[in-house]
Write an enzyme that holds these catalytic residues in place. Structure first.
Site, PDB file in Angstrom:
ATOM      1  N   LYS A  78     -10.293 -27.152 -21.422  1.00 20.64           N
ATOM      2  CA  LYS A  78     -11.262 -26.939 -22.231  1.00 20.64           C
ATOM      3  C   LYS A  78     -10.657 -26.188 -23.158  1.00 20.64           C
ATOM      4  O   LYS A  78     -10.732 -26.477 -24.505  1.00 20.64           O
ATOM      5  CB  LYS A  78     -12.526 -26.433 -21.946  1.00 20.64           C
ATOM      6  CG  LYS A  78     -12.508 -25.206 -21.124  1.00 20.64           C
ATOM      7  CD  LYS A  78     -14.209 -24.877 -20.530  1.00 20.64           C
ATOM      8  CE  LYS A  78     -14.131 -23.723 -19.458  1.00 20.64           C
ATOM      9  NZ  LYS A  78     -15.276 -23.690 -18.518  1.00 20.64           N
ATOM     10  N   ASP A 137      -9.102 -19.180 -11.642  1.00 21.07           N
ATOM     11  CA  ASP A 137      -9.500 -19.490 -12.865  1.00 21.07           C
ATOM     12  C   ASP A 137      -8.060 -19.802 -13.535  1.00 21.07           C
ATOM     13  O   ASP A 137      -6.939 -19.018 -13.276  1.00 21.07           O
ATOM     14  CB  ASP A 137     -10.106 -18.240 -13.622  1.00 21.07           C
ATOM     15  CG  ASP A 137     -10.538 -18.636 -15.048  1.00 21.07           C
ATOM     16  OD1 ASP A 137     -10.153 -19.664 -15.734  1.00 21.07           O
ATOM     17  OD2 ASP A 137     -11.597 -18.054 -15.391  1.00 21.07           O
ATOM     18  N   LYS A 149      -0.820 -10.227 -25.353  1.00 20.43           N
ATOM     19  CA  LYS A 149       0.577 -10.108 -25.640  1.00 20.43           C
ATOM     20  C   LYS A 149       0.379 -10.076 -27.101  1.00 20.43           C
ATOM     21  O   LYS A 149       1.314  -9.190 -27.646  1.00 20.43           O
ATOM     22  CB  LYS A 149       1.158 -11.409 -25.317  1.00 20.43           C
ATOM     23  CG  LYS A 149       2.638 -11.623 -25.767  1.00 20.43           C
ATOM     24  CD  LYS A 149       3.372 -12.846 -25.612  1.00 20.43           C
ATOM     25  CE  LYS A 149       4.700 -12.844 -26.167  1.00 20.43           C
ATOM     26  NZ  LYS A 149       5.713 -13.840 -25.833  1.00 20.43           N
ATOM     27  N   HIS A 290      -8.395  16.717   8.513  1.00 21.93           N
ATOM     28  CA  HIS A 290      -6.957  16.209   7.955  1.00 21.93           C
ATOM     29  C   HIS A 290      -6.387  14.801   8.951  1.00 21.93           C
ATOM     30  O   HIS A 290      -5.515  14.806   9.260  1.00 21.93           O
ATOM     31  CB  HIS A 290      -5.874  17.395   8.216  1.00 21.93           C
ATOM     32  CG  HIS A 290      -6.251  18.744   7.464  1.00 21.93           C
ATOM     33  ND1 HIS A 290      -6.053  18.588   6.140  1.00 21.93           N
ATOM     34  CD2 HIS A 290      -6.488  19.689   7.808  1.00 21.93           C
ATOM     35  CE1 HIS A 290      -6.675  19.803   5.692  1.00 21.93           C
ATOM     36  NE2 HIS A 290      -6.637  20.589   6.550  1.00 21.93           N
ATOM     37  N   ASP A 492       8.399  15.383  31.772  1.00 18.73           N
ATOM     38  CA  ASP A 492       8.131  16.815  31.197  1.00 18.73           C
ATOM     39  C   ASP A 492       6.642  16.566  30.654  1.00 18.73           C
ATOM     40  O   ASP A 492       5.700  17.620  30.779  1.00 18.73           O
ATOM     41  CB  ASP A 492       8.977  17.411  30.541  1.00 18.73           C
ATOM     42  CG  ASP A 492       9.490  16.532  29.157  1.00 18.73           C
ATOM     43  OD1 ASP A 492       8.969  15.510  28.941  1.00 18.73           O
ATOM     44  OD2 ASP A 492      10.422  16.894  28.357  1.00 18.73           O
TER      45      ASP A 492
END
Length: 538
Positions: A78, A137, A149, A290, A492
């Protein structure tokens, strides 16, 4: 080949005499159009927008009158026409452009009002493939980009929240739009189309299961500007994406001051963790500081879970984030507000609980309406210099893993339950991560250390401190279990956990020295379960 600019200066003010309106979101449209018409602006429109304006009694021309061509293909075509795009892109002070407009009977558009098909909304609501594609769209973004632009002459408006600013500018400038505002709207327009295209690209990647697309884009809409980022010298904003995942981004804030950058980061970590616990099975609470848990617990009730979570590290919990997997009730609220807390986040909150929290005016209370499904796929994104690291969300759940007992001793039923609990928590602890747990509660957490043995020792030290604060003879790590987010590279780290009192361990396995680690466990008579999956979190 690059197009060479003719360096024609943009005018400061452009009178708005002709406007093109084509919107999907018709919020405040009629009122805005009435004000434009009242200023003598000619209204050109499309489809449903044109109908809405005509029904409101406004003089409006359909775009088909401008193009001399009807809308076709269910409205797909359109506005993609020279009569439209010539009017958007023409440099009016360029003699060649002006001549082309005259030759082809093209009139300029001074104002373009476009918002796009609701692609993101259709995706969020679970639309099928055909429905989603139909809401991509084409003409809208083309008009937005063309107008943006050519902002030297055209004002592009993509957000109904900007309608008032347009009217104010027209009134302040005798019906003209200033260049500075045209530039701002152009920048916003390109941000919108970029975010829109990013959503489409990411939907395709997800739908087609393309794990690493050659081009990646991410976008979000500004929700709030932070006072600052992690530190006062850093700027920050919170942007929401198209993902509708229950949590801090979708929550309603019932009270308290604005969330800070660190609040949002920590609250997200807290809610993601507590969402690992099925509210139909158990009550659960996570206390975060944190982005690391300083206490997590299950319980027969929310208040009992909170007390157990707090006992793990009451010192670190000061000024923390509290996340619940069930509704915040009055009993739990009374306990939580006893110490300084930054945020409470829960699926819901009773009126009694809200009244109790209201006494702490700065305490933020968020309700989400549900939990985040830990199994749902998604993306995790991290910036690095010059790039993005993108990976799938860590959506492994310990209940779905194939657990293997690799020691001579098998864990007891209670130990196995605690092992699963600890590994569930370890998934949300910064690496290297060690989590001691007992009776459905953390009793020591070691996070973010460069060596796993250091994490084990820090977690044990915290357990000792918590015991002393509670007046206990010995830390709760005695007789506990321990989870490691990744394998033990040496024995360990395991030996440190055993020294702290652990009787069973859960870890991914996969080390070159697994045999050595298993042998150490057998030597000390503890049970070891391997998951075959790790949870690094950096």
């Amino acid at each position: 080949m690059a197009v060479v600019s003719k360096n024609i200066p943009a005018p400061d003010l452009v009178p708005v005499k002709r406007a093109l309106l084509s919107v999907s979101d018709k919020t405040a449209l009629v009122e805005f159009a009435k004000k434009l018409a009242g200023k003598g602006v000619e209204l050109i429109s499309t489809g449903g927008t044109s109908k809405a304006l005509a029904e409101a009694g406004l003089p409006v021309r359909d775009v088909s009158e401008v193009t001399g061509f009807p809308e076709i293909m269910d409205g797909r075509v359109k506005t993609l026409h020279p009569a439209v795009h010539g009017g958007l892109l023409a440099i009016r002070d360029d003699a060649e452009h002006a001549e082309a407009m005259k030759t082809h009977n093209i009139a300029p558009f001074d104002l373009v009002v476009v918002n796009l098909y609701p692609f993101e909304d259709v995706v969020q609501k679970g639309g099928d493939y055909a429905a989603v594609v139909e809401n991509i769209d084409i003409g809208g973004p083309a008009m937005v980009r063309a107008s943006a632009k050519n902002h030297a002459y055209v004002t592009i408006v993509t957000d109904p929240s900007d309608y008032d600013a347009v009217i104010d500018a027209l009134e302040a400038n005798e019906g003209a739009m200033p260049y500075a505002l045209r530039k701002q709207f152009a920048a916003k327009a390109f941000s919108r189309t970029a975010t829109y295209d990013a959503a489409i690209a990411n939907w395709f990647a997800s739908t087609l299961e393309i794990e690493s697309p050659q081009w990646r884009a991410f976008g979000g809409k500004l929700d709030s500007v932070m006072r600052y980022g992690e530190n006062p010298h850093q700027q920050a904003g919170f942007y929401k994406t198209a993902e509708q995942r229950s949590g801090v981004s979708t929550a309603r804030q019932l009270q308290g001051k604005q969330l800070s950058y660190n609040n949002i980061n920590d609250t997200d970590a807290a809610f993601e963790l507590v969402s690992e616990f099925d509210p139909k099975r158990t009550s659960a609470v996570a206390i975060i500081k944190h982005a690391n848990p300083c206490g997590v617990a299950e319980g027969s009730s929310i208040v009992e879970a909170y007390k157990s979570a707090l006992a793990c590290d009451p010192v670190s919990a000061f000024g923390g984030i509290v996340a619940l997997n069930q509704t915040l009730n009055a009993e739990a609220a009374e306990e939580i507000v006893k110490i300084f807390t930054e945020v409470i986040i829960a699926p819901d909150a009773t009126e009694e609980a809200q009244a109790i929290v209201a006494a702490k005016k700065n305490l933020r209370l968020l309700v989400t309406g549900g939990l985040a499904d830990p199994r749902t796929p998604g993306l995790a994104i991290k910036t690095v210099a010059g790039g993005l690291l993108v990976q799938s969300r860590d959506n492994l759940v310990v209940d779905d893993l194939d657990l293997k007992v690799v020691t001579k001793r098998t864990p007891t039923e209670q130990e196995l339950a605690d092992l699963k609990f600890a590994f569930r928590v370890a998934k949300h602890v910064k690496s290297n991560a060690i989590v001691y747990a007992k009776d459905g509660a953390t009793v020591g957490v070691g996070a973010g250390q460069m060596s796993r043995v250091d994490s084990a020792r820090i977690a044990a030290r915290k357990a000792i401190d918590a015991a002393e604060a509670a007046g206990l003879v010995e830390p709760l790590t005695k007789g506990c279990v321990v989870a490691s987010d990744a394998f033990f590279p040496f024995a360990d780290g395991l030996l440190s956990a055993i020294e702290a009192g652990a009787t069973a361990v859960i870890q991914p396995g996969g080390s070159m020295r697994d045999d050595e680690v298993i042998a150490a466990a057998d030597e000390h008579g503890i049970a070891m379960v391997m998951t075959g999956a790790r949870h690094f979190r950096h």
